[in-house]
Design an enzyme around this catalytic site. Structure first.
Site: not given
Ligand code: FBP
Length: 531
Positions: A206, A312
Site C-alpha cells: 500500500d 480501493e
Molecule cells: P498489509 O497492510 O498487511 O500489507 O496488507 C495490505 C493489503 O494488501 C491491502 O492492500 C488490502 O486491502 C488488504 O491487504 C487485503 O487483505 P486480505 O489479504 O486480508 O484480503
C-alpha cells in the site's frame, strides 16, 4: 517430489541481488548513533507506554570495524499481514548476513504470522530450504497471518518461546500494525529482563508506511509495476477497439499511493485520489458527475472509450457510504440479512436503495473477522459505473454509447516475483536487521535511504519505532496518506486535464529482470519526491 521450476523462476533463484556498497563487507560495517528521537505526537503518553525504548537515537551503518566480539547469533523471523513482493528476500538477506557475521549463526522462522511465536510453531531455516525461495514472490516460505498478539498472556507465551529457543533477536516483517507490535514486544522483553532484540521491517504494497526517515515500504514498487503493466495493456486494448470504458479498482486499503503511482505510470483518462476527495469534501454524486462529464466530453470528440482508476479505499471516504456502513455493522449481528435494510435510517436507506443489487448483497453478506462489512470486497468500480450511467441519462443531449467493464487488481500484484528494486531493497533490509541485532538495538525498524539513487549508494540504518507512533486509544503507527501538496500529486494534477481528453496512455509493459537500465527504474513516486 521436487516441483519443476519455470525458466524465469530457475533464473531468479540464481540471481544475486546487488547490495549497497556499505553492506558489502559486514565485518567492516559499524553502527553510528545520531540524534535522539521523540514520537510524531503525544510524546508524554508514548513515553509512558515505552519507558525503556522511547527517545532512542537514530542509527546509521557506516564503514568501520564491527564493535564487539562476533559470536554466533540465534535469530527468529516472522512474516505478518498481507503479502508483499520481496518478503522472502528479507529472510534470505538476514540469513546470508548472519552467516557472514558468524558461520554458526542460526535462523528460525515462525509459521503463520505473529501467532506462530505464541503457539511456538517454527522451523529452522537452512541454506537448502532457502535455495528454493531466493528472489521469489509470496510469503509461502513461512505463511503469514493477521491475528494480533496483544494480550499479556500472548506476550508471556512469546517470551517463553523466545527464552526456550535462546533467541538473540527477532525480526518482524510487517506493516504499521506489526511494527507497532514489534515496539510493544521489544518493550515487554526489556521489562522482563530479556536481552532479545526485536527489529521491524517496513512491508506493505500500500505504500502508506512511510515517514521522513522511511522512504517507502517494500512491495510497493513491484505491485505498482505489475498493476501498471495490466493497466497499460487495457488502455491499449481500449484505444484499439474504441468501444469500452474500463473502470479499474486498485488495492491499497486506505491510502491512494498505488493509484497515484499507477496513474503516473500509465496516464489514464481519470484517476480518483481519496485524499483529494476528502480535502474537497466530495460525495458520490459529485464524483459520478465529474466522470459523466468526462465521458460526455470525450463522446463529443467521438471517443466512446477510456480508462478510469479507482483506489480501493474510496468507499471509506464517501460520507453517505460511511454512515450507511456505520449503521449496518451493528445490524449485521442482530438481524437476518433480509430484514436489515428495514432497520436503516431514512437517509441510509436511500443510500442503500441507490446501490446495485450485487453491492447491496456484498454489504449484507461479506464480513471481516470482527463481523463488520468487508470494505475491500465492495465492488466500488461497479458502483461508479452504475452512478455514471444514471448521470449520463440525465444529460439531455448525450447521444453516446457508454459500455463499461469493471476490473479489480489486487491480489495479482502482491505475490509476483519482486522487481530488481524490491529484491535488492529487501536483501539490504535483511542485512541491516542482522547488523542492528548484532549491535544490540531493540525496538528499531531497519531502513534504507537514498532509494532513488543507484543501489551502490543506498545508505542503511535504523530508526526507533516509537518515533513513528502517536496515540489512538493505544499507541499506533498511523498510515501516511497521499500528500496532495507534495510533488507526485502536484505533477499528476498538472497533467491530468490533458490525459482526460487526449489519449496519452503510457504502456509500461512487464517488469524486466535482466540487469539493464530497464530493470532499474524506481517508481515515479520516489523520483518525484526527490525533486
Ligand atoms: P498489509 O497492510 O498487511 O500489507 O496488507 C495490505 C493489503 O494488501 C491491502 O492492500 C488490502 O486491502 C488488504 O491487504 C487485503 O487483505 P486480505 O489479504 O486480508 O484480503
Amino acid at each position: 517430489m521436487k516441483k519443476l521450476k519455470t525458466p524465469l523462476e530457475a533464473d531468479r533463484l540464481k540471481y544475486n541481488p546487488p547490495l549497497p556498497e556499505l553492506l558489502l563487507d559486514l565485518t567492516h560495517c559499524s553502527i553510528e548513533e545520531g540524534s535522539v528521537t521523540t514520537s510524531v505526537a503525544d510524546e508524554e503518553e508514548i513515553q509512558k507506554f515505552f519507558p525503556h525504548t522511547f527517545g532512542r537515537k537514530i542509527v546509521s551503518c557506516t564503514k568501520g570495524p564491527l564493535p564487539g566480539k562476533l559470536a554466533p547469533l540465534r535469530i527468529g523471523v516472522m512474516l505478518s499481514g498481507g503479502q508483499a513482493p520481496g518478503g522472502h528476500n528479507v529472510i534470505t538477506g538476514l540469513f546470508d548476513a548472519l552467516k557472514k557475521l558468524h558461520s554458526d549463526s542460526r535462523l528460525f522462522g515462525f509459521l503463520g504470522g505473529p501467532i506462530g511465536i505464541v503457539d511456538n510453531k517454527h522451523v529452522e531455516l537452512t541454506a537448502e530450504i532457502l535455495a528454493d525461495y531466493r528472489n521469489t514472490g509470496g510469503f509461502d516460505l513461512l505463511g503469514s497471518g493477521r491475528t494480533k498478539v496483544k494480550t499479556d498472556e500472548q506476550l508471556a507465551c512469546s517470551l517463553k518461546v523466545i527464552q526456550n529457543l535462546k533467541l538473540d533477536g527477532l525480526v518482524i516483517i510487517g506493516g504499521e500494525g506489526s511494527n507497532a507490535y514489534c515496539a510493544v514486544l521489544a518493550e515487554y522483553l526489556l521489562n522482563h529482563g530479556s536481552q532479545t532484540r526485536v527489529v521491524g521491517i517496513p512491508k506493505t504494497i500500500d505504500g502508506d508506511l512511510q515517514d521522513g526517515m522511511l522512504e517507502v515500504s517494500f512491495g510497493f514498487d513491484t505491485a505498482c509495476k505489475i498493476y501498471s503493466e495490466l493497466i497499460g495493456n487495457i488502455a491499449r486494448d481500449a484505444i484499439s477497439s474504441k468501444k469500452y470504458y474500463h473502470f479499474i479498482k486498485l488495492m491499497g486499503r486506505s491510502a491512494s499511493h498505488i493509484t497515484l503511482e499507477c496513474a503516473l505510470q500509465t496516464h489514464p483518462n481519470m484517476a480518483l485520489i481519496c485524499e483529494e476527495i476528502i480535502a474537497e469534501g466530495k460525495d458520490l454524486a459529485q464524483i459520478a458527475e465529474e466522470l459523466a462529464e468526462m465521458v460526455y466530453e470525450r463522446s463529443q470528440q467521438g471517443k466512446e472509450y477510456g480508462v478510469v482508476l479507482i483506489p480501493e479505499g474510496l468507499i471509506e471516504f464517501i460520507p453517505k457510504m460511511v454512515k450507511l456502513i456505520e449503521e449496518l455493522n451493528p445490524l449485521l449481528a442482530k438481524y437476518p440479512e433480509n430484514e436489515i435494510a428495514t432497520h436503516l435510517s431514512e437517509k441510509s436507506r436511500a443510500a442503500f436503495d441507490f446501490l446495485p443489487l450485487q453491492i447491496q448483497q456484498q454489504l449484507l453478506s461479506d464480513r471481516d473477522h470482527h463481523g463488520n462489512v468487508k470494505l475491500s470486497h465492495i465492488a466500488t468500480e461497479q458502483l461508479l459505473i452504475h452512478a455514471v450511467k444514471a448521470k449520463l441519462k440525465q444529460k439531455k443531449d448525450y447521444k453516446g454509447q457508454f459500455t463499461a467493464l469493471s476490473h479489480f487488481f489486487g491480489y495479482e500484484g502482491r505475490s509476483g516475483f519482486p522487481s530488481n528494486f524490491d529484491a535488492s531493497y529487501c536483501y539490504a533490509l535483511g542485512h541491516t536487521a542482522a547488523l542492528l541485532i548484532q549491535g544490540g538495538y531493540t525496538g528499531y525498524m531497519a531502513v534504507v535511504h537514498h532509494l532513488g539513487c543507484h543501489i551502490a549508494d543506498w545508505k542503511t540504518g535504523g530508526i526507533p519505532i516509537t518515533m513513528l507512533m502517536s496515540m489512538d486509544k493505544r499507541p499506533v503507527i498511523k498510515k501516511t496518506l497521499v500528500d496532495i501538496h507534495e510533488e507526485p500529486f502536484i505533477y499528476f494534477d498538472y497533467q491530468r486535464g490533458r490525459w482526460a481528453m487526449e489519449d496519452d496512455y503510457r504502456y509500461p509493459g512487464p517488469i524486466q529482470y535482466d540487469s539493464s537500465s530497464l530493470s532499474e527504474q524506481p517508481t515515479f513516486t520516489l523520483l518525484l519526491r526527490r525533486r
